[in-house]
Design an enzyme around this catalytic site. Structure first.
Site, PDB file in Angstrom:
ATOM      1  N   ASP A 102       0.871  -1.184   0.000  1.00 55.66           N
ATOM      2  CA  ASP A 102       0.000   0.000   0.000  1.00 55.66           C
ATOM      3  C   ASP A 102       0.902   1.225   0.000  1.00 55.66           C
ATOM      4  O   ASP A 102       2.108   1.131   0.285  1.00 55.66           O
ATOM      5  CB  ASP A 102      -0.930   0.009   1.221  1.00 55.66           C
ATOM      6  CG  ASP A 102      -0.169  -0.005   2.544  1.00 55.66           C
ATOM      7  OD1 ASP A 102       0.807  -0.777   2.647  1.00 55.66           O
ATOM      8  OD2 ASP A 102      -0.509   0.775   3.446  1.00 55.66           O
ATOM      9  N   GLU A 167      -0.205  -0.938   5.853  1.00 50.92           N
ATOM     10  CA  GLU A 167       0.868  -0.391   6.685  1.00 50.92           C
ATOM     11  C   GLU A 167       0.720   1.111   6.878  1.00 50.92           C
ATOM     12  O   GLU A 167       0.847   1.625   7.980  1.00 50.92           O
ATOM     13  CB  GLU A 167       2.238  -0.713   6.057  1.00 50.92           C
ATOM     14  CG  GLU A 167       3.409  -0.453   7.003  1.00 50.92           C
ATOM     15  CD  GLU A 167       3.928   0.984   6.996  1.00 50.92           C
ATOM     16  OE1 GLU A 167       4.676   1.335   7.914  1.00 50.92           O
ATOM     17  OE2 GLU A 167       3.587   1.762   6.081  1.00 50.92           O
TER      18      GLU A 167
HETATM   19  N1  LIG Z   1      10.968   4.845   7.065  1.00 50.59           N
HETATM   20  C1  LIG Z   1       9.875   3.997   7.384  1.00 50.59           C
HETATM   21  C2  LIG Z   1       8.728   4.808   7.841  1.00 50.59           C
HETATM   22  C3  LIG Z   1       7.518   3.988   8.146  1.00 50.59           C
HETATM   23  C4  LIG Z   1       6.443   4.889   8.676  1.00 50.59           C
HETATM   24  O1  LIG Z   1       6.265   5.976   8.171  1.00 50.59           O
HETATM   25  N2  LIG Z   1       5.722   4.426   9.699  1.00 50.59           N
HETATM   26  C5  LIG Z   1       4.699   5.197  10.308  1.00 50.59           C
HETATM   27  C6  LIG Z   1       3.933   4.259  11.177  1.00 50.59           C
HETATM   28  C7  LIG Z   1       3.085   4.922  12.194  1.00 50.59           C
HETATM   29  C8  LIG Z   1       3.483   5.246  13.435  1.00 50.59           C
HETATM   30  N3  LIG Z   1       2.406   5.811  14.022  1.00 50.59           N
HETATM   31  C9  LIG Z   1       1.425   5.801  13.151  1.00 50.59           C
HETATM   32  N4  LIG Z   1       1.830   5.251  12.032  1.00 50.59           N
HETATM   33  C10 LIG Z   1       5.360   6.318  11.111  1.00 50.59           C
HETATM   34  O2  LIG Z   1       4.767   7.412  11.167  1.00 50.59           O
HETATM   35  O3  LIG Z   1       6.422   6.119  11.688  1.00 50.59           O
HETATM   36 ZN   LIG Z   2       6.792   1.902   4.329  1.00 48.61          ZN
HETATM   37 ZN   LIG Z   3       5.293   4.919   4.376  1.00 49.73          ZN
END
Ligand SMILES: NCCCC(=O)N[C@@H](Cc1c[nH]cn1)C(=O)O
Ligand SMILES: [Zn+2]
Ligand SMILES: [Zn+2]
Length: 487
Positions: A102, A167
C-alpha cells in the site's frame, strides 16, 4: 569481492534491469492508497497482483482475511494479508521477508512534477508513489529470488513472505493475525524488513532500531453545532481556543516535552552507544538539503542522531473540525479534535506515558475553567524496537553490503516507527533486521518520491548476496552446534 556464483547472478540482474523496472512501473500504476477508504479496492487489487507474482515464482500463497478489532468504519473492506512460502528444505535456513504494497496518498496537484502513478525515469531516478516505500524494495527481494530460479541455481535459503496492504494506515489488524498464525513463523530463522532509508544519499546502512509511537486525539466540544462568531464570539468559551492552549502546553521551543515524568524511563546513553554515533559519517548539509529545512534544533551530529533515534519527541499533526481551506469562514467550530503523537523509546512504557499525558492535559484544562467537554484517547500505538547488532544475521548483511557496494554500512536506527519489527521480534523471538536499499533523498511520503535505478538494481543484488551469506553462516552455525552437541 564477489565469487563466480555472485558474478553470474549480478550479470543476470544487470541484463534484466529494464524488465525489473517495467514490473515496478506496473506496480506503481496501481493506486493502492490505504489511507483513503475509496481506494481500498485498489489496495486489494495490488495485494492480488503481488500474490500472482509470488505464485508465478512457484510460491504457495495464502491470503489471510484481516479483521480489525480496532474501530474502523472500513474494516469490512480491509485487504487480505499475504503469507507465502517457497522451499521447505530442512537443511536450509528459512528467511522471512516483510514488506507492504500500500502507499501514501498522492495527487498530481499536490505539487508532483510527474504523474505519481506513472513511474518516470529522470536522470537515473525512478519517480513515483511507492517507488521506494515500499513497492521497489518488495520487488527487489522478489527479483533476487527470481534470479536464482531463472538461472536454474539451487536457492540458498527457504523463503517466507509476509506482505500487507494496510501499513500506511497503521497496520490495522496485523498483530492479531501474526498471533493467530504463529505456526507460520515456527520454522523461520531470520526476519528481514526493508522499509526505511539510508542515512546518506550514497552510503548504505543497516538498521537495528526504530522508535515507537503513541498517537493521541484530544477532543474539545462545546455544543452540537458550529456558531456564528459575530453572534456568539465574546460570550462563550471556544473549543478551538481551549485546544490551542492544550496543544501549546505540550512542548517547549527547544523541543523538550513538558509532560511531567515523560523522560523518567528513557534509557541512559551508554559510552558504547556514543561511540557508535561518533563513528557515523553524517553530512548535515546534505541532510538539510534533503529536507529543505535551514536550521535544526541541534547543531552537532551526535545531538541530531540521538534526538532522532533514542530520545522521545512530540509532534502535533493536525486539527479535525477546524476550518483549513483557503478563504475566510467566520464560524466557531463546535467540536475540534487535536492530533499529536509521542515517538517513544526504550524503556518508556506505553500505558504509563498514556496516563501521564491524560493527567497533564486534564490539569492544564482544569486551570482554564472551561465548561467545554474534554476527551483524550489513543487510537493507535506501537512499541520501539532495538536489535542486537552482533547477531549473525547482521554479520551476513554487513558482508553482503561490502560485496555489492564495496563499503561497510553505517549502523543506524530510524526515528520513525515500523510496528511490525517489535511485534515479530516479541512473538517469534527470532532475529529481526531492517535492511534499507533506498537513499536518504528518496522522499518517502513526499511529492518527489523516487528510488534510483542504481539503488533498485544494486538492492536486488544485495538481497541475492544476503541469501548466499545467510546460507554460508547458517552452515557454519549448524556445524558449530553439531560439534558442541557431539562433545
Ligand atoms: N521509514 C519507514 C517509515 C515507516 C512509517 O512511516 N511508519 C509510520 C507508522 C506509524 C506510526 N504511528 C502511526 N503510524 C510512522 O509514522 O512512523
Ligand atoms: Zn513503508
Ligand atoms: Zn510509508
Amino acid at each position: 569481492s564477489s565469487s563466480g556464483l555472485e558474478n553470474q547472478i549480478f550479470q543476470y540482474i544487470d541484463l534484466h534491469q529494464n524488465e525489473f523496472i517495467q514490473t515496478l512501473k506496473e506496480w506503481v500504476a496501481v493506486e493502492s492508497d490505504s489511507i483513503q477508504p475509496e481506494r481500498r479496492q485498489n489496495v486489494t487489487q495490488m495485494v492480488e497482483l503481488t500474490a500472482d507474482r509470488l505464485r508465478a515464482m512457484g510460491a504457495t500463497v495464502e491470503l489471510v482475511k484481516l479483521c480489525s478489532h480496532k474501530p474502523d468504519v472500513q474494516s469490512l473492506l480491509l485487504p487480505p494479508l499475504i503469507l507465502a512460502e517457497l522451499g521447505k528444505d530442512p537443511q536450509k535456513p528459512t528467511v522471512c521477508f516483510y514488506g507492504h504494497v500500500d502507499v501514501q496518498p498522492a495527487k498530481k496537484e499536490d505539487g508532483w512534477k510527474t504523474d505519481p502513478y506513472n513511474l518516470t525515469e529522470i536522470d537515473g531516478n525512478l519517480y513515483g508513489r511507492g517507488a521506494t516505500d515500499n513497492k521497489g524494495p518488495v520487488l527487489a527481494w522478489i527479483n533476487a529470488v527470481e534470479s536464482f530460479r531463472a538461472l536454474k541455481l539451487d536457492t540458498p535459503v527457504n523463503h517466507k513472505f509476509i506482505i500487507e496492504g494496510m501499513e500506511e494506515a497503521g497496520s490495522l489488524g496485523l498483530e492479531e493475525i501474526i498471533k493467530e498464525n504463529q505456526r507460520f513463523f515456527s520454522d523461520v530463522d531470520y526476519i528481514v524488513i526493508s522499509d526505511n532509508l539510508w542515512l546518506s544519499n550514497r552510503k548504505p546502512a543497516l538498521t537495528y532500531g526504530t522508535r515507537g509511537n503513541i498517537c493521541f486525539s484530544v477532543e474539545v466540544q462545546c455544543g452540537e453545532r458550529d456558531l456564528h462568531s459575530g453572534s456568539f464570539g465574546g460570550i462563550i468559551h471556544e473549543p478551538m481556543t481551549d485546544l490551542i492552549a492544550l496543544l501549546d502546553s505540550l512542548v517547549d521551543t527547544s523541543g523538550r516535552i513538558l509532560i511531567p515524568g515523560v523522560y523518567d524511563d528513557v534509557a541512559s546513553l551508554t559510552e558504547e552507544e556514543k561511540k557508535l554515533y561518533e563513528a557515523i559519517e553524517f553530512d548535515l548539509e546534505e541532510y538539510k538539503n534533503n529536507t529543505g529545512v535551514k536550521k535544526f534544533l541541534y547543531d552537532t551530529k551526535e545531538e541530531i542522531l540521538s534526538h532522532l533515534w533514542r530520545y522521545p519527541s512530540l509532534s502535533i499533526h493536525g486539527i479535525e473540525g477546524a476550518f483549513h481551506e483557503p478563504g475566510i469562514k467566520t464560524a466557531i467550530p463546535a467540536k475540534v479534535i487535536g492530533k499529536f503523537s509521542i515517538r517513544q523509546v526504550p524503556h518508556m512504557d506505553i500505558s504509563i506515558v498514556k496516563r501521564q499525558v491524560i493527567k497533564y492535559l486534564e490539569d492544564v484544562f482544569s486551570k482554564r475553567n472551561s465548561p467545554n467537554k474534554l476527551k483524550v484517547s489513543v487510537p493507535i500505538s506501537a512499541m520501539p524496537w532495538v536489535a542486537d547488532i552482533n547477531d549473525p544475521l547482521y554479520t551476513a548483511a554487513r558482508t553482503a553490503i561490502k560485496t555489492v557496494f564495496g563499503q561497510d554500512p553505517e549502523m543506524i536506527r530510524d526515528g520513525a516507527t515500523i510496528p511490525i519489527a517489535q511485534m515479530l521480534q516479541n512473538i517469534t523471538r527470532k532475529s529481526v533486521m531492517m535492511l534499507p536499499i533506498g537513499a536518504a533523498d528518496d522522499g518517502e511520503h513526499s511529492q518527489k518520491e523516487k528510488i534510483s535505478r542504481y539503488n533498485y538494481i544494486q538492492g536486488t543484488k544485495l538481497f541475492a548476496t544476503l541469501f548466499l551469506e545467510i546460507a554460508k553462516l547458517h552452515g557454519q552455525l549448524q556445524e558449530a552446534s553439531n560439534t558442541t552437541t557431539a562433545n
